[in-house]
Design a protein around this motif. Structure first.
Motif, PDB file in Angstrom:
ATOM      1  N   ILE A 140      32.891-114.622  69.787  1.00 33.44           N
ATOM      2  CA  ILE A 140      33.928-113.902  70.538  1.00 33.44           C
ATOM      3  C   ILE A 140      33.872-114.192  72.026  1.00 33.44           C
ATOM      4  CG2 ILE A 140      34.023-112.038  68.838  1.00 33.44           C
ATOM      5  CD1 ILE A 140      32.347-110.352  70.860  1.00 33.44           C
ATOM      6  N   ARG A 141      33.009-115.095  72.464  1.00 33.24           N
ATOM      7  CA  ARG A 141      32.915-115.412  73.886  1.00 33.24           C
ATOM      8  C   ARG A 141      34.282-115.846  74.419  1.00 33.24           C
ATOM      9  NH1 ARG A 141      30.489-114.849  78.859  1.00 33.24           N
ATOM     10  NH2 ARG A 141      30.844-116.710  80.092  1.00 33.24           N
ATOM     11  N   GLY A 142      34.764-115.136  75.438  1.00 35.98           N
ATOM     12  CA  GLY A 142      36.027-115.477  76.085  1.00 35.98           C
ATOM     13  C   GLY A 142      37.259-114.844  75.476  1.00 35.98           C
ATOM     14  N   ASP A 143      37.102-114.138  74.331  1.00 34.93           N
ATOM     15  CA  ASP A 143      38.271-113.532  73.680  1.00 34.93           C
ATOM     16  C   ASP A 143      37.794-112.361  72.834  1.00 34.93           C
ATOM     17  OD1 ASP A 143      40.538-112.830  72.276  1.00 34.93           O
ATOM     18  OD2 ASP A 143      41.035-114.858  71.629  1.00 34.93           O
ATOM     19  N   ARG A 144      38.063-111.135  73.306  1.00 38.78           N
ATOM     20  CA  ARG A 144      37.625-109.941  72.591  1.00 38.78           C
ATOM     21  C   ARG A 144      38.668-109.449  71.595  1.00 38.78           C
ATOM     22  NH1 ARG A 144      33.800-106.633  74.836  1.00 38.78           N
ATOM     23  NH2 ARG A 144      33.941-105.592  72.828  1.00 38.78           N
ATOM     24  N   SER A 145      39.722-110.209  71.338  1.00 37.82           N
ATOM     25  CA  SER A 145      40.813-109.677  70.526  1.00 37.82           C
ATOM     26  C   SER A 145      41.121-110.511  69.289  1.00 37.82           C
ATOM     27  CB  SER A 145      42.081-109.540  71.375  1.00 37.82           C
ATOM     28  OG  SER A 145      42.451-110.781  71.940  1.00 37.82           O
ATOM     29  N   THR A 146      41.328-111.804  69.453  1.00 36.56           N
ATOM     30  CA  THR A 146      41.910-112.625  68.385  1.00 36.56           C
ATOM     31  C   THR A 146      41.082-112.609  67.110  1.00 36.56           C
ATOM     32  OG1 THR A 146      42.881-114.064  70.066  1.00 36.56           O
ATOM     33  CG2 THR A 146      42.812-114.895  67.800  1.00 36.56           C
ATOM     34  N   LEU A 147      39.796-112.956  67.210  1.00 35.88           N
ATOM     35  CA  LEU A 147      38.966-113.060  66.014  1.00 35.88           C
ATOM     36  C   LEU A 147      38.683-111.693  65.407  1.00 35.88           C
ATOM     37  CD1 LEU A 147      36.412-115.830  67.075  1.00 35.88           C
ATOM     38  CD2 LEU A 147      38.664-116.062  66.030  1.00 35.88           C
ATOM     39  N   LEU A 148      38.509-110.673  66.258  1.00 32.87           N
ATOM     40  CA  LEU A 148      38.264-109.328  65.740  1.00 32.87           C
ATOM     41  C   LEU A 148      39.406-108.880  64.846  1.00 32.87           C
ATOM     42  CD1 LEU A 148      36.226-109.418  68.189  1.00 32.87           C
ATOM     43  CD2 LEU A 148      36.636-106.974  68.431  1.00 32.87           C
ATOM     44  N   LEU A 149      40.625-109.079  65.313  1.00 28.91           N
ATOM     45  CA  LEU A 149      41.789-108.649  64.545  1.00 28.91           C
ATOM     46  C   LEU A 149      41.981-109.513  63.313  1.00 28.91           C
ATOM     47  CD1 LEU A 149      44.138-106.761  64.286  1.00 28.91           C
ATOM     48  CD2 LEU A 149      45.421-108.161  65.916  1.00 28.91           C
ATOM     49  N   GLU A 150      41.774-110.807  63.458  1.00 28.22           N
ATOM     50  CA  GLU A 150      41.913-111.714  62.321  1.00 28.22           C
ATOM     51  C   GLU A 150      40.977-111.322  61.185  1.00 28.22           C
ATOM     52  OE1 GLU A 150      40.523-116.230  61.844  1.00 28.22           O
ATOM     53  OE2 GLU A 150      42.226-116.007  63.220  1.00 28.22           O
ATOM     54  N   ASP A 151      39.756-110.936  61.516  1.00 24.82           N
ATOM     55  CA  ASP A 151      38.784-110.577  60.477  1.00 24.82           C
ATOM     56  C   ASP A 151      39.154-109.277  59.780  1.00 24.82           C
ATOM     57  OD1 ASP A 151      37.350-112.861  60.899  1.00 24.82           O
ATOM     58  OD2 ASP A 151      35.802-111.932  62.132  1.00 24.82           O
ATOM     59  N   GLN A 152      39.740-108.318  60.495  1.00 26.34           N
ATOM     60  CA  GLN A 152      40.184-107.089  59.834  1.00 26.34           C
ATOM     61  C   GLN A 152      41.313-107.378  58.851  1.00 26.34           C
ATOM     62  OE1 GLN A 152      38.640-104.002  60.145  1.00 26.34           O
ATOM     63  NE2 GLN A 152      37.151-105.245  61.262  1.00 26.34           N
ATOM     64  N   VAL A 153      42.223-108.250  59.237  1.00 28.74           N
ATOM     65  CA  VAL A 153      43.323-108.622  58.341  1.00 28.74           C
ATOM     66  C   VAL A 153      42.773-109.339  57.115  1.00 28.74           C
ATOM     67  CG1 VAL A 153      45.410-110.017  58.114  1.00 28.74           C
ATOM     68  CG2 VAL A 153      44.999-108.720  60.216  1.00 28.74           C
ATOM     69  N   ASP A 154      41.831-110.250  57.331  1.00 27.20           N
ATOM     70  CA  ASP A 154      41.262-110.986  56.204  1.00 27.20           C
ATOM     71  C   ASP A 154      40.519-110.060  55.245  1.00 27.20           C
ATOM     72  OD1 ASP A 154      42.290-113.250  57.311  1.00 27.20           O
ATOM     73  OD2 ASP A 154      40.373-114.138  57.890  1.00 27.20           O
ATOM     74  N   ALA A 155      39.769-109.101  55.785  1.00 25.91           N
ATOM     75  CA  ALA A 155      39.058-108.163  54.920  1.00 25.91           C
ATOM     76  C   ALA A 155      40.037-107.333  54.103  1.00 25.91           C
ATOM     77  CB  ALA A 155      38.154-107.260  55.759  1.00 25.91           C
ATOM     78  N   LEU A 156      41.093-106.868  54.747  1.00 28.52           N
ATOM     79  CA  LEU A 156      42.118-106.085  54.043  1.00 28.52           C
ATOM     80  C   LEU A 156      42.701-106.875  52.886  1.00 28.52           C
ATOM     81  CD1 LEU A 156      44.172-103.727  53.777  1.00 28.52           C
ATOM     82  CD2 LEU A 156      45.547-104.906  55.520  1.00 28.52           C
ATOM     83  N   HIS A 157      43.089-108.108  53.138  1.00 34.60           N
ATOM     84  CA  HIS A 157      43.730-108.912  52.096  1.00 34.60           C
ATOM     85  C   HIS A 157      42.742-109.305  51.003  1.00 34.60           C
ATOM     86  CE1 HIS A 157      47.147-110.139  55.066  1.00 34.60           C
ATOM     87  NE2 HIS A 157      47.351-108.959  54.501  1.00 34.60           N
ATOM     88  N   ALA A 158      41.478-109.522  51.370  1.00 33.42           N
ATOM     89  CA  ALA A 158      40.481-109.866  50.356  1.00 33.42           C
ATOM     90  C   ALA A 158      40.240-108.702  49.407  1.00 33.42           C
ATOM     91  CB  ALA A 158      39.174-110.277  51.038  1.00 33.42           C
TER      92      ALA A 158
END
Length: 679
Positions: free
Chosen positions: A513-531
């Motif tokens: 997450i270095r340099g971006d506190r938003s993109t990957l955090l949100l992407e992983d929540q979406v991926d967990a939901l869909h999984a």
């Protein structure tokens, strides 16, 4: 009238009141001292002792019996409680000498002592209100802080005097500054020498730090309270280290501060005095040995990393033979090191060093991120695992005796030498039923909870993350899920997922997450939901809510602002909405210095997203929060109003970052039900 479950959660502090805490082991390994209240709804902590030879527990100090009435905390005490996340009352802390002949403890911001053999005690007439009282190793004196001065008083109550007094209102001696206590895991500001002749003492000058104010709108007659808060990109406090002897002598330590703004840790043992320094970008961490007679230092270890050097609680430490214990991030593993050499295998992620007992090191580490086990290392046996039951285990060790503090899916227990320390906490009427799994292509550690007695009917979904680098939520610990299970029992499928940046999965995972506190955090929540939804077609993905607090509050607001196609309502508690408004050490670790890299802060801020809000959003914030200041919620709310975007704000007068001990769950449930059209 019986309390509701949310009220019971608040009254019992999440069913933790009545548990043993602040546990310590005497140097001979024969007795355990700890704080514990008398029951599951009693917040008053008392001091207890367990004799391991007889198995007998004995009450050593009861603040109510001693006549120490709880007083309104001073501003300094409120700050200490917030940094320590301490909601309890009664005895705050205690310390004892090497021979365990006397125990000094603080209650109602006063100093007391007790003889652990006879139980006889008395108040020590130190100046009040006081904080951070620590007994000398020889048991003859107590060092404490009053009005910014480091003072010394005999354990017999005589000879109270100042060792160092502040030169201005902005200076303190013996206290940790804000970023040390909040972001560096250093709550102390003074340390006794092993021979009890001297102390290493921090001097903190807050003059360069900006002043922020908190007010209580329910008491307009009360002036605002001023706090020194070092927001990202602004000046830090100037911290220096000094050696003070009991006769008034002083040696200034030459730490070579140029570029090294942070004093991370200090330790003083039989081998000498160590200090750990970190530069402002946090790319270099240096351990130095200090000559207490001259103040000169020499470097004994150094680590470097292009992203950041990771602070690990409990290091540096030294074994009885003088070996220096540390950690090193090599590839995708955080190793334990001995004199700079890695001694743990790849894949075992070291999280904390609990201490050294002779030449044996006790440490906490994870092979599976959802668990944390106790391990030992010594030069003869190498690395050995101590705990086996799935869960999150911590401990202490002395004279070959190990106290194991375990949190597991079956509950909490403190065990030592075949004995269990009594747990007087209230039993939850609802026991979480949790399914831990690995979700999606990144094997995101995910917990899933369904309503008790669920028969397979279609369910709306509630994501319940934290998602920040300070903690994990999808863990093998029943305590983590009382709130999640309650929401599940109200008719939700609840999903708790730990994405990139959370601890426990190695340096690369953390630094993604270095340099971006938003993109990957949100992407992983979406991926967990869909999984999870791919495994359970009963999940209604047209009704997905998300809730969280602090970093989780940020993630919840982020979700409805940037992915309204996935998330249909959010409850954001104490959210960090603008990372420029959080402290230097924490934010600059992940996003850099905003004076040099403002784009990283803009990318992670929520303020510019306000005009795009399409979904219902509830913001909750304590108006006395000196960690995530109320300005975060107020500025986002103002931006939403300016853009004509309706939203809900629930202010909490008098509440800090921990939140008040009231039912905050029912208002969230009503908001989510209404927003998701749940009858």
């Amino acid at each position: 009238m019986s309390p509701t479950y949310p009220q019971l959660l608040a009254r019992t502090h999440g069913f933790r009141l009545g548990r043993p805490q602040r546990i310590s082991l005497t140097p001979d390994g024969r007795r355990v001292l700890f704080l514990r209240s008398r029951g599951g709804e009693d917040p008053v902590r008392r001091l207890w002792q367990l004799d391991l030879e007889t198995g007998a527990e004995r009450l050593l100090a009861d603040p109510l019996a001693a006549g120490a009435a709880e007083t309104a905390p001073t501003a300094q005490e409120q700050v200490r409680r917030e940094r320590a996340r301490d909601k309890g009352s009664g005895i705050v802390d205690y310390s004892f000498d090497l021979d365990v002949r006397v125990v000094a403890y603080t209650v109602a911001q006063e100093l007391h002592r007790v003889d652990p053999w006879t139980g006889e005690g008395a108040r020590i007439p130190a100046r009040t209100p006081l904080t951070d009282a620590v007994l000398s190793p020889d048991g003859t004196a107590v060092a404490y802080v009053h009005a910014g001065a480091l003072r010394l008083i005999g354990a017999d109550g005589t000879g109270d005097r100042a060792l160092a007094e502040p030169e201005s209102p902005d200076v303190t001696y013996g206290l940790a500054e804000h970023v040390a206590a909040e972001s560096m895991d250093r709550s102390r500001g003074h340390w006794w020498s092993p021979d009890s002749d001297r102390l290493a003492v921090c001097r903190v000058d807050n003059a360069p730090v900006g002043t922020w104010y908190l007010s209580d709108p329910t008491h307009p007659e009360t002036p605002p309270v001023a706090h020194r808060y070092p927001a990202a990109g602004t000046a830090n406090a100037v911290v220096s280290l000094h050696i003070l002897d009991r006769d008034g002598g002083r040696v200034d330590v030459d730490l070579g501060w140029v570029g090294y703004e942070y004093l991370v840790a200090v330790g003083w043992d039989a081998h000498g005095l160590l200090a750990v320094l970190q530069n402002r970008p946090q790319t270099v961490m240096r351990t130095v040995a200090v000559d207490p007679g001259t103040g000169q230092v020499r470097t004994v270890a150094e680590s470097r990393d292009a992203a950041w050097t990771q602070i690990v609680p409990g290091v540096p430490a030294r074994t009885a033979s003088g070996a220096l214990i540390g950690t090193a991030d090599l590839g995708d593993t955080r190793h334990l090191t001995v004199d700079g050499e890695p001694v743990t295998p790849a894949g075992l992620q070291v999280a904390e060093v609990h201490g050294c007992d002779g030449d044996t090191v006790l440490f906490g580490a994870s092979e599976e991120p959802a668990e944390r086990h106790l391990w030992t290392w010594n030069p003869d046996d190498g690395v050995e695992r101590v705990t086996t039951v799935p869960g999150r285990h911590a401990g202490i060790r002395a004279a070959g005796t190990t106290v194991v503090n375990s949190a597991t899916p079956d509950g909490h227990a403190v065990t030592v030498a075949g004995r269990t320390v009594k747990d007087l906490s209230a039993a939850s009427p609802t026991v979480p039923t949790v399914s831990l799994r690995k979700s999606g292509e990144r094997a995101l550690r995910t917990a899933v909870l369904f309503p008790a007695g669920w028969q397979g009917e279609r369910l709306p979904v509630l994501m319940d993350p934290y998602g920040g680098p300070a903690a994990q939520r999808a863990v093998a610990d029943r305590d983590a899920y009382y709130v999640s299970q309650w929401f599940a029992d109200q008719g939700f499928a609840v999903i708790v997922a730990d994405g990139r940046g959370t601890p426990g999965r190695g340096p690369r995972w953390e630094r993604a997450i270095r340099g971006d506190r938003s993109t990957l955090l949100l992407e992983d929540q979406v991926d967990a939901l869909h999984a999870v939804a791919a495994e359970h077609d009963e999940l209604d993905l047209t009704r997905v809510g998300i809730r969280g607090w602090s970093a989780g509050g940020y993630l919840a607001a982020l979700a409805v602002l940037r992915r309204p196609d996935v998330f249909h309502a959010a409850v954001a508690g104490a959210p960090v909405t603008d990372h420029l408004l959080y402290d230097t050490h924490w934010q600059e670790r992940f996003l850099g210095d905003p004076r040099r890299d403002p784009d990283a802060y803009r990318k992670s801020s929520l303020i510019d997203d306000a005009a795009g809000l399409e979904r219902p959003l509830m913001l909750i914030h304590g108006l006395r929060d000196d960690n995530v200041y109320p300005v975060h919620t107020m500025r986002l709310s103002a931006a939403l109003l300016a853009a004509g975007r309706p939203h809900t704000v629930l202010p909490l007068p008098g509440a800090g970052h921990m939140g008040p001990d009231v039912d905050l769950l029912t208002p969230q449930l009503r908001f989510l039900r209404q927003s998701l059209n749940i009858n």
